[in-house]
Design an enzyme around this catalytic site. Structure first.
Site, short mmCIF file in Angstrom:
data_model
loop_
_atom_site.label_atom_id
_atom_site.label_comp_id
_atom_site.label_asym_id
_atom_site.label_seq_id
_atom_site.Cartn_x
_atom_site.Cartn_y
_atom_site.Cartn_z
N LYS A 84 1.34 -9.46 26.80
CA LYS A 84 1.97 -8.16 26.98
C LYS A 84 1.77 -7.67 28.42
O LYS A 84 0.70 -7.84 29.01
CB LYS A 84 1.36 -7.16 25.99
CG LYS A 84 2.00 -5.77 26.02
CD LYS A 84 1.36 -4.87 24.95
CE LYS A 84 1.93 -3.48 24.96
NZ LYS A 84 1.30 -2.61 23.92
N SER A 159 4.08 -0.34 20.59
CA SER A 159 4.62 -0.64 21.90
C SER A 159 4.64 -2.14 22.23
O SER A 159 5.23 -2.55 23.23
CB SER A 159 3.78 0.09 22.96
OG SER A 159 2.43 -0.38 22.94
N SER A 183 0.11 -0.24 17.60
CA SER A 183 1.08 -0.96 18.43
C SER A 183 1.02 -2.47 18.32
O SER A 183 1.81 -3.16 18.96
CB SER A 183 0.93 -0.54 19.89
OG SER A 183 1.40 0.77 20.07
#
Length: 484
Positions: A84, A159, A183
């Site tokens: 990420k 997210s 998330s």
């Protein structure tokens, strides 16, 4: 391309290891194939923000040299994975999904990244995410939304939607995300993969760009429980660079996947199930029935402070975000707007650089920390957080694990909730309590709705009992629970 590599999208870590050991393919061949496939498929989802072919191939060549020399290449040797874009990578741009950091190239690696590469993992690239990890749909990225590979008109969750999407799409075998209020678990649920939020402190946060420091976790995505367990063991453990990382020993999670769950006491919190009468609730109940068949003792429990979780979370998280994001002012390493005075430069830089959701959370956080409101909001929220943690402590005196939904609904359509922040915040209603308490929790697939949309079941255990969590999840997977 080797015919063995055409099934890359379905590979597991053990299958990669077997292929390398039998010389069915080399690490370089696998990496080239993975990069080619990921670059070809990425336009469908926008899940990767950038690829790192030079770094990936250099790591693959190192693995092949070790294999040729008869050395142990590591438990993740040759495994293509993604990271990420809020986790820093030396020499590879880390933008946090924000225009403010569009050109930022970190001078160091996050501890989790270092440990992955030491274990032989091959980092293909960085995944798209909500700006500074603020969002529940991955529509807040400055570089465009991510599309759910299961249904391209739907969000992948946020997210960490990019990291969930690459695993579901098959453009990475495993990936790293970050979880502050759900998330990792919510995107895992929406995309039909496994997502793990470890105990707070189990994984070093060094190199994780801060959103809310007391809530942030790094966690793995995978298509199987075993792969998630292998990845967590690789990145977990004490790190002198992070004073909040725990000294607790890291077990061999994979060796504990023995299927012995008969007699485990499983708690169903009534606060999570009241009113959950849609297809999501039906699939969770079907998952509970599978656990019953495995010999688990199902009990109803109560977590009464749950009703305060959403306001508690959005006070604490926004307050910490306001403090952490104050550093992005145009003076150091962010973009800088041209202005005549320093104060005008601050305002112009932050005004142009931050997206709407970041601005909203900064303003909320600044307000609750302001003079005259600190005690009324932030201090009270911390007291409520203690009540939520105490609820879990009492519950784990009665049960070994808690099972609950991940989200009240499956993946929604892109744009459906973007103009209603309150409705978007409620997407995390079942996940934020685990982060507030700092306990380990994970999402495992438990079937699909009539529209073919995945639904995840959440498993929560006491602090540092990831072993018990993985054992239950693995038994559920082997019993066919993932299919619903």
């Amino acid at each position: 391309m080797s015919t063995a590599l055409t099934g890359l999208a379905n590979f597991t870590i053990s299958e990669v290891q077997k292929g390398l050991e039998t010389r069915e393919f080399s690490a370089v061949e696998l990496t080239r194939s993975a990069l080619e496939f990921a670059e070809k498929e990425n336009p469908k989802t926008n899940a990767y923000l950038r690829f790192a072919p030079e770094r990936a191939l250099a790591a693959a060549e190192k693995i092949d040299r070790k294999l040729a020399a008869g050395e142990n290449p590591g438990p993740l040797a040759g495994v293509p994975l993604a990271v990420k874009d809020v986790i820093v990578t030396k020499g590879v741009r880390t933008t946090c999904g924000s225009r403010l950091l569009e050109t930022y190239v970190p001078p160091y690696d996050a501890t989790a990244v270092t440990r992955i590469e030491e274990a032989g993992g091959i980092i293909l690239g960085k995944t798209n995410c909500d700006e500074f990890a603020m969002g529940s749909s991955n529509e807040n990225s400055a570089f465009g939304p991510v599309r759910n590979p299961v249904a391209l008109d739907r969000v992948p969750g946020g997210s960490s939607g990019g990291s969930a999407a690459v695993v579901a799409q098959g453009t990475a075998i495993i990936s790293l995300g970050s979880d502050t209020g759900g998330s990792v678990r919510q995107p895992a649920s929406f995309c039909g993969v496994v997502g793990v939020t470890p105990t707070y402190g189990r994984v070093s946060r060094y190199g994780l760009v801060a959103f809310a420091s007391s809530l942030d976790h790094i966690g793995p995505f995978a298509r199987t429980v075993r792969d998630a367990a292998l990845l967590l063991r690789t990145i977990a453990g004490r790190d002198e660079c992070d004073s909040t990382s725990a000294f607790a020993p890291v077990p061999d999670y994979a060796s504990a996947l023995d299927g012995k769950v008969a007699g485990m006491k499983i708690g169903l919190p009534r606060e999570y199930f009241d009113g959950l009468a849609n297809e999501t609730g039906d699939l969770i109940q079907k998952g509970v029935e599978t656990l019953k068949k495995l010999g688990c003792d199902i009990r109803e429990i109560s977590l009464p402070a749950t009703k305060y979780a959403v306001p508690c979370y959005y006070i604490i998280a926004t307050a910490e975000a306001s403090s952490n994001l104050a550093r992005y002012d145009g003076v150091r390493y962010t973009m800088r707007a041209d202005s005549q005075t320093l104060s005008d430069m601050y305002r112009a830089t932050r005004g142009a650089g931050f997206g709407a959701e970041c601005k909203r959370r900064i303003m909320l956080g600044t307000y609750v920390l302001s003079h005259g409101y600190y005690d009324a909001y932030y201090l009270k929220a911390q007291k409520v957080r203690a009540l939520i943690a105490e609820d879990f402590r009492k519950a784990f005196g009665q049960v070994d694990a808690i099972v609950a939904p991940v989200s009240p609904f499956p993946a929604f359509k892109i744009g459906e909730k973007v103009d209603d922040p309150l409705e978007m915040y409620l997407s995390d209603i079942y996940t934020i309590t685990g982060d507030l308490a700092g306990i380990p929790c994970m999402s495992v697939p438990c079937g699909k709705t009539s529209e073919g949309l995945p639904v995840g079941m959440q498993i929560l255990t006491r602090h540092f009992d990831e072993t018990g969590m993985f054992r239950l999840a693995d038994a559920f997977e082997k019993a066919g629970g993932f299919a619903g």
